[in-house]
Design an enzyme around this catalytic site. Structure first.
Site, short mmCIF file in Angstrom:
data_model
loop_
_atom_site.label_atom_id
_atom_site.label_comp_id
_atom_site.label_asym_id
_atom_site.label_seq_id
_atom_site.Cartn_x
_atom_site.Cartn_y
_atom_site.Cartn_z
N ASP A 9 0.89 -1.16 0.00
CA ASP A 9 0.00 0.00 0.00
C ASP A 9 0.92 1.21 0.00
O ASP A 9 1.56 1.52 1.01
CB ASP A 9 -0.88 -0.04 1.27
CG ASP A 9 -1.72 1.22 1.45
OD1 ASP A 9 -1.70 2.09 0.55
OD2 ASP A 9 -2.38 1.34 2.50
N LYS A 70 2.79 11.29 -3.26
CA LYS A 70 1.78 10.57 -4.04
C LYS A 70 0.86 11.54 -4.80
O LYS A 70 0.37 11.22 -5.87
CB LYS A 70 0.97 9.68 -3.09
CG LYS A 70 -0.05 8.80 -3.78
CD LYS A 70 -0.65 7.84 -2.78
CE LYS A 70 -1.80 7.04 -3.34
NZ LYS A 70 -2.32 6.10 -2.35
#
Ligand code: AMP
Length: 596
Positions: A9, A70
């Site tokens: 993740d 991100k």
């Protein structure tokens, strides 16, 4: 052993890496922690820092630290670190490399292949950038999967039935809500909405803003103006926010946070959960609007959703669970750590690709709600007090160990003491739950009604419950420890069941015929109708008690069998299906014989 494919993740705030071992997913430790902050930094002398060390330096040297990269994935941008400029995927690759190395160290195996998760809304360019980051880190990215799909996989690893999930994912920097349909192992995201600029970081900022304003009022210094005071303030706000998820108050203490005219200034304040919830309420409401949109897009009503799954560290905020339950009319699932379940789901996907079979995800949770008895005063101030209200503190299905507290108030002026009665169960009326302990806290301050008492429950993995009560104003406190709180409940439940069954026996013809067990044994004529049932019943209760005693020591596979057959026996008992009870009891008896 099948081929090793890890699950990753790669989050905005935190990242995790997991692997499936013996059919079960496990999150691996990185620097002793399952959660790696998604931060990269450079020390003054040019050394690379990834994870916790980078986060620690961020407070002191934000200009040499990168967070939330991100958000930039897939953009044609550069981020600077020291003298150098990097593409976002290069920074992400440093995080992935750290995860890969840690996994190799823990597993003593080379890690070459991975499944990496991305938000459902990521476009092709962003997915491609994620794939590239994996490759730069030395990983073959065998699949990119959606985060909500990974979460749903964790809750339904058997992938047999058809199920509709609503996955509510609130992390540090982003919010997503998705409707996922699982059908015979195929997961499909039916609708997804979100806000890429909404997350726990915004909660921190709101909390920090209130603290900074209070500090400005008191000292005339704005902590937000100096980068290092601001970073310390934000870090303290984040810690306080986490505290408020489990406790009604949180303290912030930061010494020498600023200076005025050469005099050092200290930050010392307390925040009440009630105030904090009011500050963040508009943000949470925004997430609920998105949720409605995703249901509308999927053309579903709330009632059609079978499982509401919480993902992301910020869903630990109790207000979120409460508002979701109110809106969706069903309990929410957060049994599997909301910040780890996406990585676990990615690992499950990896194992499926590698051809491994997967068992259900095992978690230690509290099977019943724990709370105390309190007085419920109606809002219309009528005198229709309810003296038997159950106030939950640790809710059922909370992962263990759990530590929670809530604040209660005295109701009379100069009230000298309060009774703390701890119950376990799900009923709003304590009389229908089970009391697990009681104590009195005496010598309270002679103050008007409304004296705040903080009641804290700590439940350990082995079922030991520590209950403490503290008068907030004075710190006066008292506590008790209840050993085996969970097991004790099981015993009480069994005792109650036995009492019920004894009553059944006494009410039966056999019981009324003033017969002893022996007599009943001797009198086959009674072995029909209720008398027959009574005999089967007593035998079944004895078997169930024995099964309960042996259950905890049984290996996992046997335990599943045992649970199945115990349920069969219990159902037959309740249904008074004597034939079925006889057959189920025989089977249970066989299993117990084998187990012994
Ligand atoms: P994630 O991106 O899923 O790792 O979530 C990280 C976010 O969860 C950060 O904003 C954390 O501050 C927040 N978080 C972690 N633990 C808690 C907690 N106990 N209560 C509230 N927020 C939390």
């Amino acid at each position: 052993m099948s081929e090793l494919i890890v699950g990753i993740d790669l989050g905005t705030t935190n990242s995790e890496i997991a692997v499936v071992e013996n059919g079960r997913p496990r999150v691996l430790l990185v620097d002793g922690d399952p959660i790696l902050p998604s931060m990269v930094g450079l020390t003054e002398d040019g050394r690379l820092l990834v994870g916790k060390t980078a986060r620690n330096q961020w407070a002191l040297a934000p200009e040499r630290t990168i967070k939330s990269v991100k958000r930039k994935m897939g953009r044609d941008e550069r981020v600077s670190l020291g003298e150098q400029h990097y593409r976002p995927q290069e920074i992400s690759a440093m995080i992935l490399r750290k995860l890969k190395d840690a996994a190799e160290q823990e597993l003593h195996l080379p890690v070459r292949k991975a499944v990496i998760t991305v938000p459902a809304y990521f476009n092709d360019t962003q997915r491609q950038a994620t794939r590239e980051a994996g490759e730069l880190a030395g990983l073959e990215v065998v699949r990119i999967i959606n985060e909500p799909t990974a979460a749903a996989l964790t809750y339904d690893p058997s992938q047999t039935g058809t199920e509709l999930f609503l996955v509510y994912d609130l992390g540090g920097g982003t919010f997503d809500v998705s409707v996922v349909r699982a059908e015979a192992g195929i997961f499909e995201v039916l609708a997804s909405h979100g806000d890429t600029e909404l997350g726990g970081d915004d909660f921190d900022e709101l909390l920090a803003k209130h603290v900074a304003e209070e500090f400005l009022d008191s000292f005339g210094v704005d902590l937000r103006n100096a980068p290092s005071s601001n970073a310390r303030l934000l870090r303290a706000a984040e810690a306080a926010k986490r505290q408020l998820s489990d406790h009604p108050f949180a303290r912030i203490e930061e010494e020498f946070i600023a200076e005025k005219d050469g005099v050092p200034l200290h930050l010392s304040t307390e925040i009440a959960r009630e105030d904090y919830e009011e500050w963040i309420r508009p943000l949470v409401d925004r997430t609920l609007t998105c949720l409605q949109q995703s249901l509308d897009d999927a053309k579903l009503s709330a009632g059609q959703i079978q499982q509401v799954v919480l993902v992301g560290g910020s869903t630990r905020t109790p207000l979120i669970g409460a508002l979701l339950e109110e809106r969706l009319g069903q309990p929410v699932h957060r049994e599997i750590h909301p910040d780890l379940c996406v990585a676990m789901g990615a690992a499950i996907q990896g194992a499926i690709i590698a051809g491994e079979s997967i068992g259900s995800v095992l978690v230690d949770i509290t099977p019943h709600t724990l709370g105390i008895k309190c007085l419920d005063i109606p809002s219309d101030y009528s005198f229709a007090y309810n003296e038997f209200k159950f106030a939950p503190i640790i809710k059922r299905n909370t992962p263990l160990p759990a530590n929670r507290s809530e604040v209660f108030c005295t109701v009379s002026d100069h009230q000298p003491c309060v009774d703390i009665e701890v119950y376990q169960g799900e009923n709003t009326d304590v009389r229908r739950n089970h009391r697990v302990g009681k104590f009195v806290i005496e010598g309270l301050a002679r103050v008007p009604a409304g004296n705040q008492i903080v009641v804290q429950l700590d439940l350990t993995l082995d079922g030991t419950l520590k209950v403490s009560a503290r008068e907030k104003a004075t710190g006066l406190s008292k506590q008790i420890t209840v050993e085996n709180a969970i097991a004790q409940f099981a015993v009480e439940e069994r005792t109650a069941a036995q009492a019920r069954l004894n009553r059944m026996w006494n009410d039966s013809e056999a019981g009324q015929a003033e017969s002893s067990w022996q007599r009943e044994e001797e009198t086959p004529a009674l072995a029909t109708g209720p008398a027959e049932g009574a005999r089967e019943t007593v035998q079944a209760v004895a078997l169930l008690e024995k099964a309960a005693r042996l259950r905890d020591k049984a290996p996992e596979d046997d335990r599943a069998d045992l649970d199945r057959i115990m349920t069969r026996v219990q159902t037959a008992l309740v249904d008074q299906a004597w034939e079925e009870l006889r057959s189920a009891s025989n089977e249970l008896s066989d299993i117990l014989f084998y187990m012994e």
